[in-house]
Each structure stands twice: as C-alpha cells, then as structure tokens.
Design a protein around this motif. Structure first.
Motif, PDB file in Angstrom:
ATOM      1  N   SER A  13      10.782 101.718   6.196  1.00 13.54           N
ATOM      2  CA  SER A  13      12.284 100.974   6.316  1.00 13.54           C
ATOM      3  C   SER A  13      12.603 100.943   8.421  1.00 13.54           C
ATOM      4  O   SER A  13      12.367  99.973   8.849  1.00 13.54           O
ATOM      5  N   ARG A  14      12.069 102.340   8.872  1.00  7.45           N
ATOM      6  CA  ARG A  14      11.849 102.491  10.047  1.00  7.45           C
ATOM      7  C   ARG A  14      10.925 101.830  11.285  1.00  7.45           C
ATOM      8  O   ARG A  14      10.774 101.073  12.078  1.00  7.45           O
ATOM      9  N   LEU A  15       9.049 101.628   9.614  1.00  7.75           N
ATOM     10  CA  LEU A  15       8.403 101.249  10.566  1.00  7.75           C
ATOM     11  C   LEU A  15       8.343  99.690  11.002  1.00  7.75           C
ATOM     12  O   LEU A  15       8.325  99.159  11.267  1.00  7.75           O
ATOM     13  N   ILE A  16       9.418  99.172   9.508  1.00  9.50           N
ATOM     14  CA  ILE A  16       9.552  97.712   9.662  1.00  9.50           C
ATOM     15  C   ILE A  16      10.746  97.561  10.219  1.00  9.50           C
ATOM     16  O   ILE A  16       9.545  96.421  11.533  1.00  9.50           O
ATOM     17  N   SER A  17      11.025  98.349  11.519  1.00 12.12           N
ATOM     18  CA  SER A  17      11.943  97.275  12.469  1.00 12.12           C
ATOM     19  C   SER A  17      11.775  97.522  13.105  1.00 12.12           C
ATOM     20  O   SER A  17      11.527  97.074  13.796  1.00 12.12           O
ATOM     21  N   CYS A  18       9.978  99.193  13.189  1.00 18.32           N
ATOM     22  CA  CYS A  18       9.907  98.750  15.207  1.00 18.32           C
ATOM     23  C   CYS A  18       9.286  97.356  14.823  1.00 18.32           C
ATOM     24  O   CYS A  18       9.086  97.168  15.735  1.00 18.32           O
ATOM     25  N   TYR A  19       8.455  96.658  13.355  1.00 22.35           N
ATOM     26  CA  TYR A  19       7.312  96.219  13.564  1.00 22.35           C
ATOM     27  C   TYR A  19       8.284  94.837  14.213  1.00 22.35           C
ATOM     28  O   TYR A  19       8.241  94.055  14.436  1.00 22.35           O
ATOM     29  N   GLN A  20       9.350  95.008  13.802  1.00 22.58           N
ATOM     30  CA  GLN A  20      10.383  93.946  13.777  1.00 22.58           C
ATOM     31  C   GLN A  20      10.597  93.637  15.552  1.00 22.58           C
ATOM     32  O   GLN A  20      10.596  92.764  16.050  1.00 22.58           O
ATOM     33  N   GLU A  21      11.416  94.919  15.984  1.00 23.70           N
ATOM     34  CA  GLU A  21      11.266  95.349  17.672  1.00 23.70           C
ATOM     35  C   GLU A  21      10.273  94.042  18.220  1.00 23.70           C
ATOM     36  O   GLU A  21      10.568  93.710  19.291  1.00 23.70           O
ATOM     37  N   THR A  22       8.878  94.628  17.843  1.00 23.59           N
ATOM     38  CA  THR A  22       7.952  94.227  18.426  1.00 23.59           C
ATOM     39  C   THR A  22       7.680  93.084  18.027  1.00 23.59           C
ATOM     40  O   THR A  22       6.192  92.438  18.830  1.00 23.59           O
ATOM     41  N   ASN A  23       8.610  92.199  17.375  1.00 21.47           N
ATOM     42  CA  ASN A  23       7.908  91.285  17.021  1.00 21.47           C
ATOM     43  C   ASN A  23       6.168  91.162  16.039  1.00 21.47           C
ATOM     44  O   ASN A  23       5.726  89.723  15.904  1.00 21.47           O
ATOM     45  N   GLU A  24       6.476  91.926  15.699  1.00 18.66           N
ATOM     46  CA  GLU A  24       4.766  91.649  14.635  1.00 18.66           C
ATOM     47  C   GLU A  24       5.022  91.333  13.381  1.00 18.66           C
ATOM     48  O   GLU A  24       5.036  92.352  12.368  1.00 18.66           O
ATOM     49  N   PHE A  25       5.313  90.896  13.480  1.00 12.46           N
ATOM     50  CA  PHE A  25       5.959  90.195  12.080  1.00 12.46           C
ATOM     51  C   PHE A  25       4.831  89.619  10.664  1.00 12.46           C
ATOM     52  O   PHE A  25       4.638  90.236   9.411  1.00 12.46           O
ATOM     53  N   SER A  26       3.961  88.922  11.383  1.00 19.30           N
ATOM     54  CA  SER A  26       2.831  89.841  10.388  1.00 19.30           C
ATOM     55  C   SER A  26       2.204  91.366   9.646  1.00 19.30           C
ATOM     56  O   SER A  26       1.834  91.348   8.434  1.00 19.30           O
ATOM     57  N   GLU A  27       3.116  91.926  10.314  1.00 23.14           N
ATOM     58  CA  GLU A  27       2.251  93.535   9.826  1.00 23.14           C
ATOM     59  C   GLU A  27       3.458  93.953   8.701  1.00 23.14           C
ATOM     60  O   GLU A  27       3.703  94.230   7.524  1.00 23.14           O
ATOM     61  N   VAL A  28       4.880  93.461   9.315  1.00 20.60           N
ATOM     62  CA  VAL A  28       5.686  93.275   8.110  1.00 20.60           C
ATOM     63  C   VAL A  28       6.116  93.087   7.007  1.00 20.60           C
ATOM     64  O   VAL A  28       5.668  93.832   5.767  1.00 20.60           O
ATOM     65  N   GLU A  29       5.141  91.839   7.377  1.00 21.91           N
ATOM     66  CA  GLU A  29       4.868  90.681   5.572  1.00 21.91           C
ATOM     67  C   GLU A  29       3.476  91.635   4.940  1.00 21.91           C
ATOM     68  O   GLU A  29       3.842  91.907   3.977  1.00 21.91           O
ATOM     69  N   LYS A  30       3.082  92.083   5.276  1.00 23.77           N
ATOM     70  CA  LYS A  30       1.630  92.780   4.942  1.00 23.77           C
ATOM     71  C   LYS A  30       1.696  94.312   4.499  1.00 23.77           C
ATOM     72  O   LYS A  30       1.759  94.890   3.024  1.00 23.77           O
ATOM     73  N   LEU A  31       2.880  95.122   4.984  1.00 18.70           N
ATOM     74  CA  LEU A  31       3.354  96.601   4.828  1.00 18.70           C
ATOM     75  C   LEU A  31       4.536  95.844   3.582  1.00 18.70           C
ATOM     76  O   LEU A  31       4.655  96.808   2.236  1.00 18.70           O
ATOM     77  N   LEU A  32       5.470  94.835   3.200  1.00 15.28           N
ATOM     78  CA  LEU A  32       6.155  94.538   2.349  1.00 15.28           C
ATOM     79  C   LEU A  32       5.683  93.988   0.998  1.00 15.28           C
ATOM     80  O   LEU A  32       5.839  94.542  -0.054  1.00 15.28           O
TER      81      LEU A  32
END
Length: 91
Positions: A56-75
């Motif tokens: 969840s922290r990693l996802i939040s970090c990616y969201q804060e840096t606008n790396e939404f494609s990484e969030v999608e992959k992780l989820l």
C-alpha cells in the motif's frame, strides 16, 4: 546447539535490518521524498510479497509521483496472486 543460536541470531538481525529500512522509507514518505521511499518500499515488497503494508505504501508512492501504470501493474499482480484481497480494488 551452536547452530540453533546462529539461526536465531541471523533471524533477529535480518528482521532488524528490514525494520530499519521500513522506518527509513516511512521517514522519506512523510517528508514528501517519494522517489527515495519508492525504492526502499519496492525492495521491501520484493522480499515479502504478502506484506500489504509495503504494497500500500508503494502504491501510494507511485501515485504521488504520477506513475499510474506501475500502480496498475502492482494491483493486477496482487489480485492475480490472491483474488480474495478485494480491498485492492478500492485503492
């Protein structure tokens, strides 16, 4: 007996280092240094794929840096591993 003590010592020291990394990443996260926090949380999560705190922290970090494609992959990966984790859909 020596092997048992050695095993216990190695286990305790490895847990201590992981906790130190977690606290360092949390400090970076709270200070708004998301890139640094991302690297540490990414490393922690790769070592423990079932730790949802790291995820969840990693996802939040990616969201804060606008790396939404990484969030999608992780989820997607997390849901593929354990579809019962429906709370990932709410993130």
């Amino acid at each position: 007996m020596k092997q048992l003590f050695l095993l216990i010592f190695i286990t305790i020291t490895s847990v201590s280092f992981s906790q130190g990394d977690y606290y360092l990443a949390e400090d970076y996260y709270r200070e708004g240094e998301y890139e640094k926090a991302t690297q540490i949380f990414k490393n922690l999560y790769s070592k423990n794929l079932f730790n949802t705190t790291y995820l969840s922290r990693l996802i939040s970090c990616y969201q804060e840096t606008n790396e939404f494609s990484e969030v999608e992959k992780l989820l997607k990966t997390a849901l593929d591993k354990d579809p019962k984790q429906a709370f990932f859909m709410c993130i």
